[in-house]
Design a protein around this motif. Sequence first.
Motif, PDB file in Angstrom:
ATOM      1  N   THR A 178       0.863  -1.296  -0.270  1.00  0.00           N
ATOM      2  CA  THR A 178      -0.621   0.061  -0.067  1.00  0.00           C
ATOM      3  C   THR A 178       0.185   1.251  -0.493  1.00  0.00           C
ATOM      4  O   THR A 178       0.367   2.255   0.120  1.00  0.00           O
ATOM      5  CB  THR A 178      -1.086  -0.204   1.181  1.00  0.00           C
ATOM      6  OG1 THR A 178      -0.175   0.283   2.141  1.00  0.00           O
ATOM      7  CG2 THR A 178      -1.761  -1.125   1.538  1.00  0.00           C
ATOM      8  N   LEU A 179       2.670   0.970   0.609  1.00  0.00           N
ATOM      9  CA  LEU A 179       3.003   1.753   0.441  1.00  0.00           C
ATOM     10  C   LEU A 179       3.625   2.286  -0.877  1.00  0.00           C
ATOM     11  O   LEU A 179       4.016   3.624  -0.807  1.00  0.00           O
ATOM     12  CB  LEU A 179       4.462   1.465   1.286  1.00  0.00           C
ATOM     13  CG  LEU A 179       3.599   1.735   2.673  1.00  0.00           C
ATOM     14  CD1 LEU A 179       4.735   1.469   4.095  1.00  0.00           C
ATOM     15  CD2 LEU A 179       2.829   3.265   2.999  1.00  0.00           C
ATOM     16  N   LEU A 180       3.171   1.206  -2.265  1.00  0.00           N
ATOM     17  CA  LEU A 180       4.614   1.329  -3.039  1.00  0.00           C
ATOM     18  C   LEU A 180       3.393   2.281  -4.267  1.00  0.00           C
ATOM     19  O   LEU A 180       2.274   2.760  -4.097  1.00  0.00           O
ATOM     20  CB  LEU A 180       4.213   0.479  -3.947  1.00  0.00           C
ATOM     21  CG  LEU A 180       4.980  -0.907  -3.846  1.00  0.00           C
ATOM     22  CD1 LEU A 180       4.326  -1.599  -4.668  1.00  0.00           C
ATOM     23  CD2 LEU A 180       6.514  -0.165  -3.577  1.00  0.00           C
ATOM     24  N   THR A 181       3.769   3.744  -4.618  1.00  0.00           N
ATOM     25  CA  THR A 181       3.609   4.522  -5.316  1.00  0.00           C
ATOM     26  C   THR A 181       3.933   4.706  -6.842  1.00  0.00           C
ATOM     27  O   THR A 181       4.492   3.982  -7.354  1.00  0.00           O
ATOM     28  CB  THR A 181       4.151   6.275  -4.361  1.00  0.00           C
ATOM     29  OG1 THR A 181       5.030   6.276  -4.961  1.00  0.00           O
ATOM     30  CG2 THR A 181       3.481   6.516  -2.918  1.00  0.00           C
ATOM     31  N   VAL A 182       3.028   4.960  -7.550  1.00  0.00           N
ATOM     32  CA  VAL A 182       3.212   6.280  -9.282  1.00  0.00           C
ATOM     33  C   VAL A 182       4.752   6.075  -9.612  1.00  0.00           C
ATOM     34  O   VAL A 182       5.679   5.583 -10.214  1.00  0.00           O
ATOM     35  CB  VAL A 182       2.781   6.837 -10.034  1.00  0.00           C
ATOM     36  CG1 VAL A 182       3.056   6.861 -11.308  1.00  0.00           C
ATOM     37  CG2 VAL A 182       0.976   5.578  -9.857  1.00  0.00           C
TER      38      VAL A 182
END
Length: 387
Positions: free
Chosen positions: A135-139
């Motif tokens: 859930t901490l991964l971003t574009v």
Amino acid sequence: HEQGYRKGTIHFYLASIAHFAKWIASKKIELSEIDIDLCEKFIQSHLPQCSCPEPRQIQVANIRAALRHLRTVLNEQGVAVKTQSMTTPVLEELQKYHRYLKDIRGLADNTCQHRLKYIHQFLRIKFEDGPIDATLLTVRDIDEFILEFASRWKPSSLAVIRSALRSYLRYRALTGDRTDTLIAVMPVIAQQKGADPRKSLTDEQIRIFIESFDQTNATGLRNYAIARCLLDLGLRGHEVAQLCLDSIDWSNGTITIPNTKGRRTQVLPLPLQTGRAVARYLRRGRPDTSNRFLFVRHVAPWDKPITVCAIRNAMNYAYAKCGMDRLFCNTHVLRHTLATRLQRAGASIKEIADVLRHKDLESAAIYARTDLENLRSVGLPWPGRKS
């Protein structure tokens, strides 16, 4: 000695073990404590500042190989040697992802290793040694990771990294994470697919290449037979390495290809010249061994199958020997050469795809561009051009 190493090599390995033994004795380290991390600590920390008295062995290649043999011997003797480093959240995640790639997706080992390599780097940058939280991964994380390679890699190589990231995000989606948004905004790698025809050898180059193998010795017979498998059957390097004595049905003239790229077993007709090359190697070149692999090592350690790296090196040596090393390298060009020859002989794209075992016809469509003479015959004249 039993594995066939030369006396000089044995001497260097024993000297390396003696040096290592002196070091662990000074540190009061037990045999049961020897693991990969300890061996690397000796190489990385002790050797650069080594002040041990002569004679001592300090060549890293010899020491690393010797320590690998030492761990094998200790395992065989029942000493509780640790073979794996301490686990981390990243390594645990990679193990789960690897099982997904192998057991659910059914991908080949080589494909799995490439994807694990890039995902390992990606997760280490993002989470270091902490817990994995998708859930901490971003574009931005994805864009920055790909851009890190963009300045020095070709678009086709960047596409491999993109595929690995996309595959991992799909895996996380199966575990319940909401990664659909990240998958939807994955950057598109701009490249002109199929703009350049695949490299392939001409008939004259094939003749010169084949004649470069010295068939008066065992290694030359083996490498010639391997070249025929690559050139006549369009096999990949790892497929040749995995061939066994039982793969060939001499009565029916067929060869079974185990563990292809899609992890399928397929049966192909065995061309006459390929069968003759393999039979000549079995009769005159293959050493006496209980190993059931078709192509085996001719140098120590004995009784081991040949590796993909050794196959690549053998083909590259042949290119260099006939002066074509600046034009071609590795094994895949021989696979492309077979496809090009089939196309020029009138085979359809579907037939080429079947021989190369492509599931997607688009993968074989590139070979339609290589027959320039036939393309010119169907090309319309440019309006206003002088006839």
